[in-house]
Scaffold this active site. Structure first.
Site, PDB file in Angstrom:
ATOM      1  N   ASP A   1      34.210 -53.474  56.898  1.00 49.75           N
ATOM      2  CA  ASP A   1      34.693 -52.632  57.996  1.00 49.75           C
ATOM      3  C   ASP A   1      35.069 -53.549  59.172  1.00 49.75           C
ATOM      4  O   ASP A   1      34.429 -53.535  60.217  1.00 49.75           O
ATOM      5  CB  ASP A   1      33.627 -51.629  58.398  1.00 49.75           C
ATOM      6  CG  ASP A   1      33.223 -50.734  57.243  1.00 49.75           C
ATOM      7  OD1 ASP A   1      34.053 -49.916  56.814  1.00 49.75           O
ATOM      8  OD2 ASP A   1      32.078 -50.862  56.756  1.00 49.75           O
TER       9      ASP A   1
ATOM     10  N   SER B   1      31.511 -49.791  48.371  1.00 51.03           N
ATOM     11  CA  SER B   1      31.558 -48.724  49.365  1.00 51.03           C
ATOM     12  C   SER B   1      30.768 -47.542  48.831  1.00 51.03           C
ATOM     13  O   SER B   1      30.753 -47.278  47.624  1.00 51.03           O
ATOM     14  CB  SER B   1      33.009 -48.298  49.636  1.00 51.03           C
ATOM     15  OG  SER B   1      33.053 -47.102  50.416  1.00 51.03           O
TER      16      SER B   1
ATOM     17  N   ARG C   1      31.606 -44.620  49.101  1.00 51.07           N
ATOM     18  CA  ARG C   1      32.563 -43.640  48.589  1.00 51.07           C
ATOM     19  C   ARG C   1      33.068 -43.970  47.182  1.00 51.07           C
ATOM     20  O   ARG C   1      33.739 -43.142  46.563  1.00 51.07           O
ATOM     21  CB  ARG C   1      33.756 -43.527  49.546  1.00 51.07           C
ATOM     22  CG  ARG C   1      33.412 -42.865  50.878  1.00 51.07           C
ATOM     23  CD  ARG C   1      34.642 -42.736  51.761  1.00 51.07           C
ATOM     24  NE  ARG C   1      34.384 -41.954  52.957  1.00 51.07           N
ATOM     25  CZ  ARG C   1      33.935 -42.451  54.099  1.00 51.07           C
ATOM     26  NH1 ARG C   1      33.676 -43.754  54.166  1.00 51.07           N
ATOM     27  NH2 ARG C   1      33.738 -41.675  55.143  1.00 51.07           N
TER      28      ARG C   1
ATOM     29  N   HIS D   1      24.736 -52.998  51.419  1.00 54.36           N
ATOM     30  CA  HIS D   1      23.709 -52.718  52.422  1.00 54.36           C
ATOM     31  C   HIS D   1      22.492 -53.627  52.238  1.00 54.36           C
ATOM     32  O   HIS D   1      21.926 -54.136  53.207  1.00 54.36           O
ATOM     33  CB  HIS D   1      23.264 -51.259  52.328  1.00 54.36           C
ATOM     34  CG  HIS D   1      24.330 -50.258  52.622  1.00 54.36           C
ATOM     35  ND1 HIS D   1      24.850 -49.421  51.664  1.00 54.36           N
ATOM     36  CD2 HIS D   1      24.991 -49.956  53.773  1.00 54.36           C
ATOM     37  CE1 HIS D   1      25.766 -48.645  52.204  1.00 54.36           C
ATOM     38  NE2 HIS D   1      25.880 -48.960  53.484  1.00 54.36           N
TER      39      HIS D   1
ATOM     40  N   GLN E   1      31.485 -57.222  56.718  1.00 53.81           N
ATOM     41  CA  GLN E   1      32.865 -57.574  57.055  1.00 53.81           C
ATOM     42  C   GLN E   1      33.863 -56.571  56.495  1.00 53.81           C
ATOM     43  O   GLN E   1      34.989 -56.479  56.990  1.00 53.81           O
ATOM     44  CB  GLN E   1      33.186 -58.972  56.517  1.00 53.81           C
ATOM     45  CG  GLN E   1      34.583 -59.473  56.885  1.00 53.81           C
ATOM     46  CD  GLN E   1      34.910 -60.790  56.235  1.00 53.81           C
ATOM     47  OE1 GLN E   1      34.155 -61.745  56.391  1.00 53.81           O
ATOM     48  NE2 GLN E   1      36.009 -60.847  55.497  1.00 53.81           N
TER      49      GLN E   1
ATOM     50  N   LEU F   1      23.006 -46.022  49.916  1.00 52.90           N
ATOM     51  CA  LEU F   1      22.929 -47.478  49.946  1.00 52.90           C
ATOM     52  C   LEU F   1      23.420 -48.103  48.647  1.00 52.90           C
ATOM     53  O   LEU F   1      23.276 -47.536  47.561  1.00 52.90           O
ATOM     54  CB  LEU F   1      21.481 -47.916  50.201  1.00 52.90           C
ATOM     55  CG  LEU F   1      20.822 -47.405  51.487  1.00 52.90           C
ATOM     56  CD1 LEU F   1      19.430 -48.011  51.638  1.00 52.90           C
ATOM     57  CD2 LEU F   1      21.682 -47.711  52.714  1.00 52.90           C
TER      58      LEU F   1
ATOM     59  N   GLN G   1      31.947 -39.415  63.917  1.00 58.69           N
ATOM     60  CA  GLN G   1      32.972 -40.343  63.436  1.00 58.69           C
ATOM     61  C   GLN G   1      33.806 -39.740  62.306  1.00 58.69           C
ATOM     62  O   GLN G   1      34.662 -40.409  61.743  1.00 58.69           O
ATOM     63  CB  GLN G   1      32.360 -41.672  63.015  1.00 58.69           C
ATOM     64  CG  GLN G   1      31.432 -41.626  61.824  1.00 58.69           C
ATOM     65  CD  GLN G   1      30.596 -42.882  61.705  1.00 58.69           C
ATOM     66  OE1 GLN G   1      29.760 -43.170  62.553  1.00 58.69           O
ATOM     67  NE2 GLN G   1      30.812 -43.647  60.649  1.00 58.69           N
TER      68      GLN G   1
END
Length: 385
Positions: A220, A255, A257, A88, A218, A84, A112
């Site tokens: 994604d 993100s 990542r 988030h 938004q 998170l 996914q």
């Protein structure tokens, strides 16, 4: 006390588990809500907020949901894969401003991820995630009229895929939901099973949690279009709420990542947002054709790439542009010309390549700079009269 108006403004910027048995208790006063889960307490559960329950199984969560329904309470669902960050938390704040109860799901969904994608390396920060939700729930407790984080659903893969092991191959074996052609465009073209996995796991979570509202970021953007289509096509009684992208001060979209980037790649990774902003400026200046809108974005990406390629290997951060798109806001199909009455979606993806000749003294991020990082971003071009 903080007002609900201030809570909404903040959202746009960026266990005490008692005995464990399979018993359903009738709802009581809010401050005394104690619906029991058959799930054993996690080792850090004692650090979590008193009003929040952690569920790993479906039936206890459904009992919890039934009690909320009978008490005329509303549920806002925030699906996450953990790791998170402030983006988030912004979703949770939005959900708390519109519902009495917020359910956060933490599940890294294997379907996914493609066969050669980064499932194994996806960051897993369970204890940190719970601490962040605990802190946020304490914040919400002081906000007049705000809901609370009353449940965290962290299922196992066996729970989410009870009949067959999850399959990321093509065509694959199992029960899936696909959106065609929407799920095969852009991100779906680069990641063929991605939206099949997203639609499938979201349908499962929606059925399990039965929320009135569900919250997505938004960032994604194609995912939000897929989810809206899913809800509409399958007549699900859910409102889909889209929350603005949370960003770093320089514009980089938050993100999970990003922890892999490190300083060298982090500095260059802003290229995508910069490129999309140049295209946005063209639209705001009255340009409507694809070429007129996108050429500055492509040019900026090309110039940045050439500049990095020209540097010595121990200084550069190489990247590849996957796509820069100008698409219809409902179908995500490419546009030759924007209808100003409908607007459009600018989006893109770049892949930050592993760091060359890493220096032990530099900030390389999680993974020592050797994990490729896919960055996505978008800008909505609003309709104009």
């Amino acid at each position: 006390m903080t007002s609900i108006r201030h809570l909404r403004a903040a959202a746009t910027c960026s266990y005490s588990t008692a005995s464990f048995c399979r018993v359903y208790r009738a709802p009581v006063a809010r401050n005394a809500l104690r619906f029991l889960s058959s799930t054993p307490p996690l080792r850090d559960a004692k650090h979590f907020a008193p009003e929040t329950k952690i569920f790993r199984d479906v039936e206890p969560l459904r009992q919890f949901r039934k009690a909320a329904f009978l008490s005329n309470r509303t549920v806002g669902l925030v699906p996450t894969m953990g790791a998170l960050h402030e983006g988030h938390l912004s979703l949770v704040r939005h959900a708390a401003s519109e519902n009495t109860d917020v359910v956060v799901t933490i599940y890294v969904n294997p379907t996914q991820f493609g066969l050669n994608e980064d499932l194994a390396s996806y960051p897993k920060t369970w204890e940190t995630d719970l601490r962040m939700l605990h802190t946020l729930d304490r914040e919400l407790a002081s906000v007049k009229g705000a809901g609370r984080v009353t449940a965290v659903f962290a299922p196992t893969t066996k729970t989410m895929y009870p009949m067959l092991p999850p399959d990321s191959s093509i065509p694959g074996v199992g029960s899936f939901i696909e959106m065609r052609p929407l799920g095969q465009l852009l991100e779906g073209a680069s990641r063929p099973v991605f939206f099949r996995g997203v639609a499938t796991v979201c349908m499962k979570l929606f059925n399990i949690c039965q929320p009135e509202r569900v919250y997505f970021g938004q960032k994604d953007i194609q995912q939000t279009v897929v989810i809206r289509r899913l809800v509409k096509d399958f007549h699900l009684p859910i409102d889909v709420k889209i929350v603005p992208t949370s960003r770093e001060p320089d514009g980089l979209a938050l993100s999970s990542r990003n922890v892999y980037l490190g300083a060298r790649r982090r500095t260059v990774g802003i290229v995508l947002n910069q490129a999309l902003r140049k295209a946005e400026a063209q639209y705001k200046a009255g340009k409507r054709t694809r070429g007129d809108i996108l050429w500055p974005a492509s040019d900026h990406a090309d110039q940045t790439k050439m500049a990095q390629d020209s540097l010595e290997s121990h200084k550069r951060a190489r990247f590849e542009v996957d796509y820069i798109s100008l698409a219809d806001p409902e179908t995500m199909e490419e546009l030759d010309e924007v209808n100003p009455a409908r607007g459009a979606i600018l989006s893109g993806a770049v892949k930050m390549m592993p760091v060359e000749e890493p220096n032990s003294s530099e900030d390389l991020g999680v993974g020592g700079g050797q994990i490729p990082v896919r960055l996505i971003d978008n800008i909505v071009l609003d309709p104009v009269s």
